[in-house]
Scaffold this motif. Structure first.
Motif, PDB file in Angstrom:
ATOM      1  N   LEU A 419     -19.379  50.668 -23.600  1.00 51.31           N
ATOM      2  CA  LEU A 419     -20.319  51.725 -23.943  1.00 51.31           C
ATOM      3  C   LEU A 419     -19.583  52.991 -24.375  1.00 51.31           C
ATOM      4  O   LEU A 419     -19.939  53.633 -25.372  1.00 51.31           O
ATOM      5  CB  LEU A 419     -21.215  52.015 -22.727  1.00 51.31           C
ATOM      6  CG  LEU A 419     -22.386  52.960 -22.948  1.00 51.31           C
ATOM      7  CD1 LEU A 419     -23.329  52.399 -23.994  1.00 51.31           C
ATOM      8  CD2 LEU A 419     -23.130  53.191 -21.640  1.00 51.31           C
ATOM      9  N   LYS A 420     -18.526  53.343 -23.644  1.00 54.56           N
ATOM     10  CA  LYS A 420     -17.761  54.552 -23.975  1.00 54.56           C
ATOM     11  C   LYS A 420     -17.111  54.446 -25.360  1.00 54.56           C
ATOM     12  O   LYS A 420     -16.980  55.438 -26.072  1.00 54.56           O
ATOM     13  CB  LYS A 420     -16.673  54.799 -22.922  1.00 54.56           C
ATOM     14  CG  LYS A 420     -17.200  55.312 -21.606  1.00 54.56           C
ATOM     15  CD  LYS A 420     -16.068  55.708 -20.673  1.00 54.56           C
ATOM     16  CE  LYS A 420     -15.209  54.533 -20.278  1.00 54.56           C
ATOM     17  NZ  LYS A 420     -14.139  54.899 -19.325  1.00 54.56           N
ATOM     18  N   THR A 421     -16.673  53.237 -25.710  1.00 55.88           N
ATOM     19  CA  THR A 421     -15.963  53.060 -26.979  1.00 55.88           C
ATOM     20  C   THR A 421     -16.914  52.686 -28.111  1.00 55.88           C
ATOM     21  O   THR A 421     -16.472  52.486 -29.250  1.00 55.88           O
ATOM     22  CB  THR A 421     -14.887  51.967 -26.821  1.00 55.88           C
ATOM     23  OG1 THR A 421     -15.505  50.748 -26.365  1.00 55.88           O
ATOM     24  CG2 THR A 421     -13.814  52.402 -25.843  1.00 55.88           C
ATOM     25  N   GLY A 422     -18.212  52.557 -27.796  1.00 59.64           N
ATOM     26  CA  GLY A 422     -19.190  52.244 -28.829  1.00 59.64           C
ATOM     27  C   GLY A 422     -19.197  50.791 -29.245  1.00 59.64           C
ATOM     28  O   GLY A 422     -19.735  50.426 -30.297  1.00 59.64           O
ATOM     29  N   ASP A 423     -18.610  49.910 -28.416  1.00 55.21           N
ATOM     30  CA  ASP A 423     -18.574  48.470 -28.713  1.00 55.21           C
ATOM     31  C   ASP A 423     -19.841  47.826 -28.161  1.00 55.21           C
ATOM     32  O   ASP A 423     -19.854  47.268 -27.062  1.00 55.21           O
ATOM     33  CB  ASP A 423     -17.323  47.864 -28.086  1.00 55.21           C
ATOM     34  CG  ASP A 423     -17.136  46.394 -28.462  1.00 55.21           C
ATOM     35  OD1 ASP A 423     -18.059  45.818 -29.064  1.00 55.21           O
ATOM     36  OD2 ASP A 423     -16.092  45.825 -28.100  1.00 55.21           O
TER      37      ASP A 423
END
Length: 568
Positions: A419-423
């Motif tokens: 979620l943090k890396t947008g994956d």
């Protein structure tokens, strides 16, 4: 005290003499002695959470009262507050028996009674000089305990030792018992409570009740919850709990002492940061800091959890697991930094804890130091507001929540990192894995299904709280969003995240295709709601330049996720 004169910190040291003689940093609590003597009660019980200075205070009392090495011990107190008190004349006047169960931890009663006998035998060994004064019959009784013989009179062993010391010195005896309840709590967790309570009723009762050789008894423990008639009939017992006690300042560190310590160690941290992490305890009407955490913070100079570790949390975990369904809503509120209204008292036993788990678990959490009063205690009110004291305990409960409801804190690591890396595809995969591994949840009532989804998202929140300021059900734009995550470090230009969640109900005979189609439609509706209600305005106003909008829908163990990115 200048920078170059900074004292060493007594991390892990609870021996008063060692701290004073080696010039460790010490917050003067010696007025505790004067106040005990001023009170004048025969036996005093102090209940405080773990690592709030109980053992150090017991050690201090030992060196103060002990008739052995009187002159040498007197030097320890010469420059401390007690030396200015009229009660200083009591120094070195009594034989002392000091016994501790703080390190007790045994898997069954067979090993438990062996460990207890060793502690008592070692105490006898400290006073073996009295054997020169005993007749043949008493000498045999002494040696049976000293040598750990099974036929020894173990239940009356402390009572008999007070008699031997009284006859040797011609003076009544001071009894000090540290962490009196640790074997009882441990036995309860591990399933041999009845054997332990039977022993300790006699062991404590005989030495403290109607003992003609007793001058003063001081007992410490974590919980009064373990009293269970151990002290029944003990009319000369005074109990000091964390609810309303004038001895508060002697257990824990009060704010003025923390301020002085920060100056002494030239720390640049604002007091408010230290408060956020380690304060929050309201004992009576006094704010108290956890001393173990403060000392370790002064040493490492990092704001992080110190007090919370695996030891001592077993009873808390036991009850969380037993009550996971009943307390879910209250537990969730606490983790969201809300207060809950509960009944708290000082007269709880394991018996009535068993009789009403869901009510009395809050008593257990409160007296153990995991929750604190949200406002000053009013004896006229039966119910009080409770809250998590500080960031340190919040971190512990966050991990416990995920362990209790999802069994593995690490399960969330992959999902939160994605979620943090947008994956989003990895996020989808990890979410699916958690739902499949908890498939049994969906065989129970609809109420608990709702709790599961709530818990799932709460687990996400707890894992991300360090990096994001997270709010739920707050107003933004033209409505209330479900979850909004604002990056704490604005300089990194991370994107903000907005969740809109929906739980979908379908007809009982719906096919998998029909369920999936409905989930997709609801996801699109969720994303449209984020736009229509202008939820992004909360992030835009905070200076966030990018947003990840997520629509997330659930139906049983099926789910769907849709996302959109945009610059704002």
């Amino acid at each position: 005290m200048g920078k170059n004169e900074r004292k060493r910190l007594p991390i892990g040291i609870s021996n008063f003499k060692e701290i004073i003689e080696n010039d460790y940093y010490y917050v003067d609590k010696t007025n505790f002695i004067a106040n005990i003597l001023k009170e004048g009660f025969k036996v005093e019980l102090f209940t405080r959470p773990r690592r709030f200075g109980k053992t150090l205070n017991i050690s201090m009392l030992n060196y103060f009262f002990n008739i052995e090495n009187k002159e040498e011990n007197r030097k320890l107190f010469e420059n401390l507050n007690i030396s200015k008190s009229k009660y200083f004349e009591k120094q070195g006047n009594y034989p002392v028996i000091s016994i501790s169960f703080r390190n007790y931890g045994e898997k069954d009663w067979e090993n438990g009674i062996k460990a207890i006998k060793t502690v008592i035998s070692n105490t006898y060994d400290e006073h073996k000089f009295v054997m020169d004064n005993l007749d043949k019959r008493e000498l045999k009784k002494f040696e049976d305990i000293w040598l750990e013989n099974d036929e020894g009179d173990w239940k009356n062993s402390l009572l008999n030792l007070t008699k031997y010391l009284y006859e040797y010195y011609g003076k009544k005896v001071v009894i000090l018992i540290d962490e009196y309840d640790q074997p009882i709590i441990d036995s309860y967790v591990k399933g041999y409570y009845e054997e332990a309570i039977d022993f300790f009723k006699s062991f404590y009762g005989s030495v403290l009740k109607d003992n003609e050789y007793l001058e003063l008894g001081v007992i410490t423990g974590i919980l009064r919850v373990a009293k269970e008639n151990i002290f029944s009939g003990l009319n000369n017992l005074k109990v000091h709990t964390i609810l309303n006690d004038k001895f508060t300042e002697y257990f824990g560190i009060i704010e003025s002492e923390v301020e002085q310590a920060l100056k002494d160690f030239n720390l640049e941290y604002d007091l408010k940061d230290v408060q956020k992490w380690y304060n929050g305890y309201l004992f009576g009407d006094i704010q108290v800091y956890n001393p173990w955490s403060i000392i370790n913070f002064l040493d490492e100079k990092k704001l992080k959890p110190y007090w919370v570790n695996t030891s001592g949390n077993e009873l808390i975990k036991l009850y969380l697991k037993r009550l996971k369904n009943e307390i879910f809503n209250d537990f969730s509120k606490l983790l969201n930094k809300e207060s809950i209204l509960k009944r708290i008292n000082d007269n709880m036993t394991f018996g009535n804890l068993e009789a009403n788990f869901s009510r009395n678990i809050w008593n257990l959490f409160f007296h153990s130091g995991y929750l604190t009063l949200a406002e000053k205690y009013d004896e006229e009110e039966e119910d009080v507001f409770l809250k998590i004291p500080n960031e340190e305990i919040l971190r512990m409960f966050s991990e416990m929540f995920i362990d209790v409801y999802f069994e593995d804190y690490d399960k969330f690591s992959g999902m939160t990192y994605a979620l943090k890396t947008g994956d989003i595809e990895t996020f989808r995969f990890e979410m699916n894995r958690i739902l499949l591994e908890n498939t049994g949840i969906f065989d129970v009532s609809g109420i608990y299904k709702e709790q599961f989804y709530h818990g799932l998202m709460l687990g996400l929140i707890l894992k991300l709280r360090r990096e994001y300021e997270i709010t739920s059900n707050n107003f933004s734009g033209k409505g209330r969003y479900d979850l909004l995550l604002k990056p704490r470090n604005l300089l990194r230009r991370d994107e903000g995240i907005i969740f809109e969640l929906k739980v979908v109900n379908v007809k009982e005979n719906s096919s998998l295709e029909e369920i999936q189609e409905k989930l997709k439609r609801e996801c699109e509706i969720a994303l449209k709601q984020i736009d229509d209600k202008e939820y992004v305005s909360a992030l835009r106003n905070a200076g966030i330049e990018k947003v990840l909008k997520i629509g997330l829908t659930f139906c049983g163990k099926e789910f769907e996720v849709r996302f959109e990115r945009e610059k704002i």
